[in-house]
Design a protein around this motif. Sequence first.
Motif, short mmCIF file in Angstrom:
data_model
loop_
_atom_site.label_atom_id
_atom_site.label_comp_id
_atom_site.label_asym_id
_atom_site.label_seq_id
_atom_site.Cartn_x
_atom_site.Cartn_y
_atom_site.Cartn_z
N PRO A 184 0.83 -1.20 0.00
CA PRO A 184 0.00 0.00 0.00
C PRO A 184 0.87 1.25 0.00
N ALA A 185 0.48 2.21 -0.83
CA ALA A 185 1.22 3.46 -0.90
C ALA A 185 0.93 4.33 0.33
N LEU A 186 -0.31 4.38 0.73
CA LEU A 186 -0.72 5.16 1.90
C LEU A 186 -1.50 4.26 2.84
N ASN A 187 -1.00 4.07 4.01
CA ASN A 187 -1.71 3.24 4.99
C ASN A 187 -1.66 3.89 6.36
N LEU A 188 -1.75 5.19 6.40
CA LEU A 188 -1.60 5.91 7.66
C LEU A 188 -2.69 5.58 8.67
N LEU A 189 -3.90 5.27 8.21
CA LEU A 189 -5.01 5.05 9.13
C LEU A 189 -5.33 3.57 9.33
N ARG A 210 -1.78 -3.93 7.21
CA ARG A 210 -1.80 -3.74 5.77
C ARG A 210 -1.51 -5.06 5.07
N GLN A 211 -2.06 -5.19 3.90
CA GLN A 211 -1.91 -6.38 3.09
C GLN A 211 -0.86 -6.10 2.02
N ASN A 244 -7.97 -3.63 -5.85
CA ASN A 244 -7.50 -3.32 -7.20
C ASN A 244 -6.00 -3.01 -7.12
N TRP A 245 -5.18 -4.04 -7.26
CA TRP A 245 -3.73 -3.90 -7.18
C TRP A 245 -3.17 -3.19 -8.41
N HIS A 264 -1.71 4.46 -7.64
CA HIS A 264 -1.82 5.44 -6.56
C HIS A 264 -2.03 4.76 -5.21
N LEU A 265 -2.64 3.57 -5.23
CA LEU A 265 -2.90 2.84 -3.98
C LEU A 265 -1.78 1.88 -3.61
N PHE A 266 -1.11 1.30 -4.61
CA PHE A 266 -0.11 0.27 -4.34
C PHE A 266 1.17 0.54 -5.12
N THR A 267 2.30 0.49 -4.42
CA THR A 267 3.60 0.64 -5.07
C THR A 267 4.13 -0.75 -5.40
N ALA A 268 5.07 -0.81 -6.34
CA ALA A 268 5.64 -2.09 -6.77
C ALA A 268 7.16 -2.01 -6.73
N ASP A 269 7.76 -3.01 -6.11
CA ASP A 269 9.21 -3.14 -6.07
C ASP A 269 9.60 -4.48 -6.66
N SER A 270 10.57 -4.47 -7.55
CA SER A 270 11.03 -5.68 -8.21
C SER A 270 12.12 -6.35 -7.37
#
Length: 105
Positions: free
Chosen positions: A28-33, A37-38, A63-64, A68-74
């Motif tokens: 998740p890109a933003l999970n402040l609240l 987190r998944q 919706n992965w 804007h909701l989820f970042t991706a790292d390789s």
Amino acid sequence: MSDDEPITGIGVLPDPVPETNRQWKLTPALNLLEKSRQIAIVSADTEDDARAIATTADPMGRNWRDTHLFTADSIETAERHVIGDVVFRSTPTPPAPKPKRSKKA
């Protein structure tokens, strides 16, 4: 069939399975609240494929694909992984610091 007859095996080779050394960690890109987190770890060659696989496999319907909701790292690994494998993992966020109590006089 008698004991002296040779046993013949079936000469069918298993279907080849597409594999990769690349995994994608979607977080998740933003999970402040959120209290937890998944994240998704997906075996795929491209980020778009990883996002599509995670979206299709997610039982919660997230919706992965939304960047804007989820970042991706390789992640490049030494071992091979079957393309399409996905692992969802819940990770707790650290608890918020407790407010300090003031001493009563």
